[in-house]
Design a protein around this motif. Structure first.
Motif, PDB file in Angstrom:
ATOM      1  N   UNK A  74      -3.588   3.300   6.930  1.00 31.67           N
ATOM      2  CA  UNK A  74      -2.245   2.653   6.570  1.00 31.67           C
ATOM      3  C   UNK A  74      -2.999   1.829   5.137  1.00 31.67           C
ATOM      4  N   UNK A  75      -4.161   1.029   5.532  1.00 29.02           N
ATOM      5  CA  UNK A  75      -4.471   0.414   4.376  1.00 29.02           C
ATOM      6  C   UNK A  75      -5.122   1.416   3.215  1.00 29.02           C
ATOM      7  N   UNK A  76      -5.551   2.552   3.669  1.00 29.99           N
ATOM      8  CA  UNK A  76      -6.164   3.304   2.347  1.00 29.99           C
ATOM      9  C   UNK A  76      -4.882   3.825   1.807  1.00 29.99           C
ATOM     10  N   UNK A  77      -4.052   4.186   2.295  1.00 31.68           N
ATOM     11  CA  UNK A  77      -2.649   4.773   1.407  1.00 31.68           C
ATOM     12  C   UNK A  77      -2.336   3.626   0.567  1.00 31.68           C
ATOM     13  N   UNK A  78      -2.183   2.394   0.854  1.00 29.09           N
ATOM     14  CA  UNK A  78      -1.612   1.237   0.053  1.00 29.09           C
ATOM     15  C   UNK A  78      -2.795   1.100  -1.037  1.00 29.09           C
ATOM     16  N   UNK A  79      -4.197   1.136  -1.012  1.00 29.07           N
ATOM     17  CA  UNK A  79      -5.036   1.018  -1.868  1.00 29.07           C
ATOM     18  C   UNK A  79      -5.213   2.235  -2.981  1.00 29.07           C
ATOM     19  N   UNK A  80      -4.974   3.326  -2.566  1.00 23.40           N
ATOM     20  CA  UNK A  80      -4.728   4.453  -3.293  1.00 23.40           C
ATOM     21  C   UNK A  80      -3.663   4.190  -4.162  1.00 23.40           C
ATOM     22  N   UNK A  81      -2.433   3.853  -3.868  1.00 25.61           N
ATOM     23  CA  UNK A  81      -1.279   3.586  -4.410  1.00 25.61           C
ATOM     24  C   UNK A  81      -1.525   2.410  -5.509  1.00 25.61           C
ATOM     25  N   UNK A  82      -2.631   1.286  -5.174  1.00 23.29           N
ATOM     26  CA  UNK A  82      -2.758   0.395  -6.193  1.00 23.29           C
ATOM     27  C   UNK A  82      -3.491   1.099  -7.199  1.00 23.29           C
TER      28      UNK A  82
END
Length: 297
Positions: free
Chosen positions: A66-74
Motif C-alpha cells: 500500500x505504501x509502495x503504490x503511494x510512493x511510486x505515485x509520488x
C-alpha cells in the motif's frame, strides 16, 4: 443549494483554478523545479492537520505494498511537475497545457497496448488528438527549437501524469483520499527538493511577491483545482469530470493572453482545437474503465 447546481459551481471553480496553473507558473520568476517543489510542499503542510487529527491511525498502518503504490505515485507526480513546469519556460502556456492534458489519451493508448478493445470512435479520437500534437509541434518548430523541446517536455509530463493517475487510482482503493494525498504530495516534494539541489535551483531568497504567487498557485491549482475535482469524483461521472477538464486548454490560453500577452499563431490554435476535439471524442466514446483519479496540471 441543489445537488446539480452545487456540482456545476464546484466544477466551474475547479476548471478556473486549474486554468490559472500554467499562466501563474509562467509568470513566476522562481526556478521551475522550485515552483514544483513549493506548490507540493505548501499543499502537504495544508493537508497535514486533517491527516494528524482524523487519519493518524491509517497513516501509521500505511506499510508494505500500500505504501509502495503511494510512493511510486509520488515519483510519477514529481516527474510530471518537473517536466511540465520546466516546459512553461520554453514554450507557450497554451501548447504546454494542451500537451499535458493528453493524460487520458496516454492511458487509453496503454490499454490498447495491453490488448483491450475500444470503439472505433475512440481510435479516431486518439488519432485526432495526436494529429493535433503534430500540428502544434510543427508550428512551434518553425518558431524555435526551444519551443519544440518545451512541447516534448510537456508530452513527457502528460505521460507521467497518466501513470500517476493509474497508480493513484489503485492506491486509493485501500487508502483514503486525505492520507493518499498527504503522502503522495509529501514524497513528491521531497524528490523535487533533491532535484533542485542537484540542478542548482535555489529554494529560497525570492522577493515577497513571488512567495505570494507561490501560495496563490498552491491555493488555486493544487487545492481548489485538483482537490475539488477529486472530491467531485465521489458523486460525478469520471467522464464529465474529464470533459470539464478539457476546458483547461482554452481557459489557460485565454488567461495566458490576458496575463502574459501570449498569443499563439493561428495554425497552433487550430492544432489545439483538433487536440481538444479528439480528446472529447475519446472521453465520450470510451466505455472502458477510467481511473477515478483527477488528472493533474
Amino acid at each position: 443549494m441543489t445537488g446539480p447546481l452545487r456540482t456545476f459551481l464546484l466544477m466551474a471553480v475547479a476548471v478556473v483554478a486549474v486554468s490559472l496553473s500554467g499562466p501563474l507558473m509562467a509568470l513566476a520568476v522562481v526556478p521551475p523545479l522550485a515552483i514544483a517543489f513549493w506548490r507540493n510542499a505548501f499543499a502537504t503542510v495544508a493537508i497535514a492537520p486533517a491527516v494528524v487529527v482524523r487519519r493518524g491511525d491509517e497513516l501509521r498502518e500505511l506499510t508494505g505494498r500500500r505504501l509502495g503504490l503511494v510512493l511510486v505515485s509520488g515519483v510519477m507526480l514529481a516527474i510530471h511537475f518537473a517536466t511540465w513546469v520546466t516546459s512553461l519556460t520554453l514554450t507557450s502556456v497554451a501548447s504546454a497545457t494542451a500537451m499535458v492534458c493528453l493524460q487520458l489519451a496516454w492511458i487509453v493508448a496503454w490499454q490498447l497496448l495491453r490488448g483491450e478493445r475500444f470503439d472505433t470512435r475512440v481510435l479516431v479520437g486518439l488519432a485526432l488528438a495526436f494529429g493535433g500534437v503534430l500540428v502544434v509541434t510543427g508550428v512551434d518548430f518553425t518558431l524555435s527549437t526551444e519551443a519544440l523541446v518545451g512541447d516534448a517536455l510537456a508530452l513527457v509530463g502528460g505521460a507521467a501524469a497518466a501513470a500517476y493517475t493509474v497508480i493513484g487510482s489503485r492506491a486509493r482503493q485501500t487508502t483514503s483520499t486525505t492520507t493518499y494525498t498527504f503522502v503522495c504530495y509529501g514524497s513528491c516534494a521531497g524528490l523535487l527538493a533533491v532535484a533542485c539541489l542537484v540542478a542548482g535551483q535555489d529554494l529560497g531568497g525570492y522577493p515577497l511577491e513571488q512567495w505570494g504567487l507561490l501560495l496563490l498557485i498552491t491555493a488555486t491549482a493544487q487545492l481548489l483545482g485538483h482537490s475539488v475535482l477529486n472530491h467531485l469524483l465521489a458523486t460525478t461521472s469520471p467522464m464529465y469530470v474529464s470533459l470539464a477538464l478539457l476546458l483547461e486548454v482554452p481557459g489557460a490560453a485565454l488567461l495566458a493572453a490576458l496575463i502574459l500577452g501570449q498569443q499563439p499563431p493561428l495554425a497552433a490554435l487550430l492544432g489545439l482545437a483538433v487536440m481538444v476535439a479528439g480528446m472529447a471524442l475519446v472521453i465520450v466514446s470510451n466505455r472502458g474503465p477510467v481511473p477515478e483519479e483527477a488528472p493533474v496540471g
